[in-house]
Design a protein around this motif. Sequence first.
Motif, PDB file in Angstrom:
ATOM      1  N   GLY A 125       0.821  -1.204   0.000  1.00 42.81           N
ATOM      2  CA  GLY A 125       0.000   0.000   0.000  1.00 42.81           C
ATOM      3  C   GLY A 125       0.853   1.250   0.000  1.00 42.81           C
ATOM      4  N   GLN A 126       0.250   2.331  -0.476  1.00 42.56           N
ATOM      5  CA  GLN A 126       0.925   3.632  -0.471  1.00 42.56           C
ATOM      6  C   GLN A 126      -0.139   4.718  -0.298  1.00 42.56           C
ATOM      7  OE1 GLN A 126       2.770   5.811  -4.022  1.00 42.56           O
ATOM      8  NE2 GLN A 126       4.596   4.949  -3.015  1.00 42.56           N
ATOM      9  N   ARG A 127       0.199   5.722   0.492  1.00 36.76           N
ATOM     10  CA  ARG A 127      -0.762   6.801   0.740  1.00 36.76           C
ATOM     11  C   ARG A 127      -0.025   8.087   1.071  1.00 36.76           C
ATOM     12  NH1 ARG A 127      -5.681   6.849   5.265  1.00 36.76           N
ATOM     13  NH2 ARG A 127      -6.112   9.086   5.117  1.00 36.76           N
ATOM     14  N   VAL A 128      -0.627   9.202   0.632  1.00 36.56           N
ATOM     15  CA  VAL A 128      -0.100  10.529   0.962  1.00 36.56           C
ATOM     16  C   VAL A 128      -0.964  11.121   2.074  1.00 36.56           C
ATOM     17  CG1 VAL A 128       0.348  12.869   0.133  1.00 36.56           C
ATOM     18  CG2 VAL A 128       0.822  10.900  -1.354  1.00 36.56           C
ATOM     19  N   PHE A 129      -0.333  11.567   3.138  1.00 35.97           N
ATOM     20  CA  PHE A 129      -1.026  12.182   4.270  1.00 35.97           C
ATOM     21  C   PHE A 129      -0.734  13.684   4.268  1.00 35.97           C
ATOM     22  CE2 PHE A 129      -0.273   7.796   5.319  1.00 35.97           C
ATOM     23  CZ  PHE A 129      -1.426   7.385   5.961  1.00 35.97           C
ATOM     24  N   LEU A 164      -1.577   7.641  10.152  1.00 31.21           N
ATOM     25  CA  LEU A 164      -0.723   6.591   9.600  1.00 31.21           C
ATOM     26  C   LEU A 164      -0.924   5.282  10.348  1.00 31.21           C
ATOM     27  CD1 LEU A 164       1.566   5.683   7.719  1.00 31.21           C
ATOM     28  CD2 LEU A 164       3.193   6.594   9.392  1.00 31.21           C
ATOM     29  N   THR A 165      -1.044   5.364  11.660  1.00 28.00           N
ATOM     30  CA  THR A 165      -1.279   4.165  12.463  1.00 28.00           C
ATOM     31  C   THR A 165      -2.606   3.510  12.092  1.00 28.00           C
ATOM     32  OG1 THR A 165      -0.004   5.095  14.306  1.00 28.00           O
ATOM     33  CG2 THR A 165      -1.524   3.312  14.821  1.00 28.00           C
ATOM     34  N   GLN A 166      -3.651   4.307  11.935  1.00 21.92           N
ATOM     35  CA  GLN A 166      -4.954   3.772  11.548  1.00 21.92           C
ATOM     36  C   GLN A 166      -4.907   3.132  10.161  1.00 21.92           C
ATOM     37  OE1 GLN A 166      -7.577   7.124  11.929  1.00 21.92           O
ATOM     38  NE2 GLN A 166      -7.552   7.090  14.179  1.00 21.92           N
ATOM     39  N   TRP A 167      -4.174   3.758   9.255  1.00 25.56           N
ATOM     40  CA  TRP A 167      -4.053   3.210   7.892  1.00 25.56           C
ATOM     41  C   TRP A 167      -3.386   1.837   7.908  1.00 25.56           C
ATOM     42  CZ3 TRP A 167       0.690   3.151   4.806  1.00 25.56           C
ATOM     43  CH2 TRP A 167       0.471   2.732   3.479  1.00 25.56           C
ATOM     44  N   LEU A 168      -2.344   1.694   8.686  1.00 21.04           N
ATOM     45  CA  LEU A 168      -1.652   0.408   8.772  1.00 21.04           C
ATOM     46  C   LEU A 168      -2.580  -0.670   9.350  1.00 21.04           C
ATOM     47  CD1 LEU A 168       1.868   1.542  10.070  1.00 21.04           C
ATOM     48  CD2 LEU A 168       1.308   0.732   7.781  1.00 21.04           C
TER      49      LEU A 168
END
Length: 222
Positions: free
Chosen positions: A180-184, A213-217
Motif C-alpha cells: 500500500g501507499q498513501r499521501v497524508f 498513519l497508524t490507523q491506515w496500517l
Amino acid sequence: MKTIKIIAVSAYGISAGAIFVAAFLAGCSALPAPPSRPVHYDFGPGAMAPVPADRRAPLPPLALADVEAPGLAEGSTAVLYRLAYAEARQLRPYTQARWSQPPAQLVQQHLRDQLGQRRAVLTAESGAAQARASGKLPVVLRVELEEFSQVFTSATESAGLVRLRATLAEPAQAGETLLGQRVFIVQRPAASADAAGGTRALAEATDQVAHELTQWLEQLGR
C-alpha cells in the motif's frame, strides 16, 4: 606664581584624563552587541508518565526505514516558512530559530513512538537480525517527508503544513511486494505569526499524521 602654575597643570591633567575616560567609555558603548543565539525547538518532552497498557492484541513487528526529506537540505535544522500571498514557491528560513534535529529525524522519532504503542518497531538492521532468527522479514514502512513548513496566507494568519508519503512493502528474497501507499496531508493553525507559533503547529500536525498513519496500517491488517 609657581603655585598657580602647578595648580593649572594639575587641573589640565585632570581634565585630559576625564576627557580620555569619557572618550573610552563612549567608544565601548558604540561597539556592536554580540548577536543573539537562535532559539531551538523540538516536539516537546513526549510522554511524562507511563502510558496505560493497551489490552488489544499486539500487532506484528514493523521495520521503519529512515525518513527521507528530498525537498530539504541534508542535515539542515532550519525552521522554514512560505508566504503564500507573495511567493508560495519560495521556502524561507527563520534567522533566529532552529529545530533541535533535522525535521526528518524528529518526524521519525515521533512515528516510532506512536507506532510502538502496540507493536515492536525495528530499524532495517534489527529487522534483518530478526529474519535470521525467525526466518521471516517484517514488513517495511518507508516515509518521505515532502513538506514541512509554516505557510502564511496573510501577514497574520498561518498554519503548520505536513505532507508525507508512506509506502508499505513486504520484503522477500525475490524482491518486495507493494502492500500500500498513501499521501497524508495535515494542516494545523498557528497561534502566532512567528517561529514559536509555527513550530507548535508543525508538532501538532505531525502528531495528527502519526495517528492517521497508524490507523491506515491497521486497516491494511499490518
